[in-house]
Design a protein around this motif. Structure first.
Motif, PDB file in Angstrom:
ATOM      1  N   LYS A   1       9.943  -9.254  22.653  1.00 19.41           N
ATOM      2  CA  LYS A   1      10.770  -8.276  22.606  1.00 19.41           C
ATOM      3  C   LYS A   1      10.147  -7.516  21.221  1.00 19.41           C
ATOM      4  N   ASP A   2       9.502  -8.454  20.104  1.00 10.99           N
ATOM      5  CA  ASP A   2       8.628  -8.060  19.549  1.00 10.99           C
ATOM      6  C   ASP A   2       8.058  -6.842  19.908  1.00 10.99           C
ATOM      7  N   VAL A   3       7.598  -5.966  20.123  1.00  9.40           N
ATOM      8  CA  VAL A   3       6.476  -4.273  20.084  1.00  9.40           C
ATOM      9  C   VAL A   3       5.280  -5.052  19.269  1.00  9.40           C
ATOM     10  N   THR A   4       5.791  -5.031  17.994  1.00 12.93           N
ATOM     11  CA  THR A   4       4.002  -5.698  17.058  1.00 12.93           C
ATOM     12  C   THR A   4       3.280  -6.765  17.581  1.00 12.93           C
ATOM     13  N   GLN A   5       4.340  -7.788  18.648  1.00  8.55           N
ATOM     14  CA  GLN A   5       3.516  -9.220  19.131  1.00  8.55           C
ATOM     15  C   GLN A   5       2.697  -8.540  20.598  1.00  8.55           C
TER      16      GLN A   5
ATOM     17  N   MET B   1      -4.897   5.176  20.570  1.00  6.56           N
ATOM     18  CA  MET B   1      -3.576   4.957  21.786  1.00  6.56           C
ATOM     19  C   MET B   1      -3.513   3.203  21.688  1.00  6.56           C
ATOM     20  N   ALA B   2      -2.221   3.260  21.980  1.00  4.91           N
ATOM     21  CA  ALA B   2      -1.975   1.592  21.696  1.00  4.91           C
ATOM     22  C   ALA B   2      -1.107   0.985  23.333  1.00  4.91           C
ATOM     23  N   ILE B   3      -2.257   0.495  24.230  1.00  4.55           N
ATOM     24  CA  ILE B   3      -1.796   0.419  25.382  1.00  4.55           C
ATOM     25  C   ILE B   3      -0.644  -0.615  25.703  1.00  4.55           C
ATOM     26  N   VAL B   4      -0.101  -0.749  25.971  1.00  4.84           N
ATOM     27  CA  VAL B   4       0.772  -2.165  26.470  1.00  4.84           C
ATOM     28  C   VAL B   4       1.386  -2.479  28.095  1.00  4.84           C
ATOM     29  N   ILE B   5       2.100  -3.225  28.600  1.00  4.60           N
ATOM     30  CA  ILE B   5       2.954  -3.311  28.750  1.00  4.60           C
ATOM     31  C   ILE B   5       3.843  -3.800  28.952  1.00  4.60           C
ATOM     32  N   THR B   6       5.362  -3.698  29.549  1.00  6.89           N
ATOM     33  CA  THR B   6       6.045  -3.335  29.110  1.00  6.89           C
ATOM     34  C   THR B   6       7.574  -3.293  29.929  1.00  6.89           C
ATOM     35  N   ASN B   7       8.379  -3.858  30.437  1.00  2.15           N
ATOM     36  CA  ASN B   7       9.894  -3.015  31.762  1.00  2.15           C
ATOM     37  C   ASN B   7      10.815  -1.963  30.271  1.00  2.15           C
ATOM     38  N   GLY B   8      10.334  -2.047  29.152  1.00  2.00           N
ATOM     39  CA  GLY B   8      11.315  -1.327  28.323  1.00  2.00           C
ATOM     40  C   GLY B   8      12.180  -1.866  27.219  1.00  2.00           C
ATOM     41  N   ASN B   9      12.306  -3.155  27.949  1.00  2.00           N
ATOM     42  CA  ASN B   9      12.747  -4.718  26.636  1.00  2.00           C
ATOM     43  C   ASN B   9      12.118  -5.625  26.555  1.00  2.00           C
ATOM     44  N   TYR B  10      10.828  -6.137  27.518  1.00  6.61           N
ATOM     45  CA  TYR B  10      10.225  -6.641  26.735  1.00  6.61           C
ATOM     46  C   TYR B  10       8.651  -6.617  27.118  1.00  6.61           C
TER      47      TYR B  10
ATOM     48  N   ILE C   1       4.009  -7.971  27.106  1.00  3.08           N
ATOM     49  CA  ILE C   1       3.566  -8.798  27.590  1.00  3.08           C
ATOM     50  C   ILE C   1       2.649  -8.592  26.046  1.00  3.08           C
ATOM     51  N   TYR C   2       3.085  -9.934  26.296  1.00  2.00           N
ATOM     52  CA  TYR C   2       2.266 -10.600  24.207  1.00  2.00           C
ATOM     53  C   TYR C   2       1.395 -12.167  25.280  1.00  2.00           C
ATOM     54  N   LEU C   3       0.237 -12.643  23.863  1.00  2.00           N
ATOM     55  CA  LEU C   3      -0.757 -14.460  24.408  1.00  2.00           C
ATOM     56  C   LEU C   3      -0.420 -15.117  23.693  1.00  2.00           C
ATOM     57  N   ASN C   4       0.275 -16.191  23.997  1.00  2.00           N
ATOM     58  CA  ASN C   4       0.499 -17.158  22.827  1.00  2.00           C
ATOM     59  C   ASN C   4       0.171 -17.880  21.999  1.00  2.00           C
ATOM     60  N   GLN C   5       0.429 -18.784  21.438  1.00  2.00           N
ATOM     61  CA  GLN C   5      -1.411 -19.532  20.601  1.00  2.00           C
ATOM     62  C   GLN C   5      -2.188 -20.243  21.967  1.00  2.00           C
ATOM     63  N   ASN C   6      -1.348 -20.767  22.827  1.00  2.00           N
ATOM     64  CA  ASN C   6      -2.087 -21.503  23.405  1.00  2.00           C
ATOM     65  C   ASN C   6      -2.889 -20.142  24.806  1.00  2.00           C
TER      66      ASN C   6
END
Length: 198
Positions: A24-28, A1-10, A12-17
């Motif tokens: 918008k990229d689900v792979t990120q 199971m891959a659990i992510v947080i989304t609004n259907g378009n975007y 949540i991911y962690l940037n380099q900082n």
């Protein structure tokens, strides 16, 4: 199971900082190891996650979200419906009694296997479990029953099916970590196991 947080378009991911951002990229997308972890972030940042929900990319289902006022009213109405279920004097829900023939049909439907641990059990050892617990709004009907062994049924109690699976996974991972004494071995095994259950 891959659990992510989304609004259907975007997502949540962690940037380099190491800051939470939107993409918008689900792979990120940041993949959470448990539903509780994702919910904790949602509750920690309610303004940033307004309109977002916890989503399982494997089953394509929303597994948690903040409720709108209308949804809260609907949920309360459902709870009131549960409150109208027949209860015993001690307050416990009065359950239907199923005939031996019905119990045998359920036993055969699941090939005599406990639907929680997978162990083959005798008909005399079978316990009927409500897949969705009566206290969680499940119906007392054959369509909501499954074959289980008594220890598993008692362990599951009235936990929602998806939370029960998470609990079992958490217990398993913790017990394995205790058994494997070499940290480097555990890291390799941990990644392999997570890739299978996530």
């Amino acid at each position: 199971m891959a659990i992510v947080i989304t609004n259907g378009n975007y997502y949540i991911y962690l940037n380099q900082n190491g800051k939470h951002r939107k993409t918008k990229d689900v792979t990120q997308a940041l993949q959470y190891s448990t539903i509780k972890e994702a919910i904790r972030y949602m509750n920690h940042a309610p303004i940033k996650t307004d309109g977002y929900y916890v989503y399982d990319t494997f089953t394509n289902h929303v597994i948690w979200k903040h409720l709108t006022p209308e949804e809260k009213i609907e949920l309360q109405e459902q709870k009131n419906g549960i409150g109208n279920v027949k209860r015993r004097n001690n307050g416990r829900i009065k359950r239907k009694k199923y005939s031996q023939a019905t119990r045998k049909l359920i036993y055969n439907k699941y090939d005599g296997r406990c639907q929680l641990c997978g162990r083959k059990i005798l008909f005399s050892e079978m316990s009927l479990d409500h897949h969705i617990a009566l206290s969680m709004g499940g119906v007392d009907d054959v369509s909501n029953l499954e074959c289980t062994c008594l220890p598993c049924n008692q362990f599951k109690s009235n936990i929602a099916p998806e939370l029960f699976e998470d609990r079992i996974n958490d217990i398993f991972m913790y017990q394995m970590e205790k058994k494997i004494k070499q940290p480097w071995k555990w890291k390799a095994v941990h990644k392999l196991i997570l890739s299978c259950i996530v």
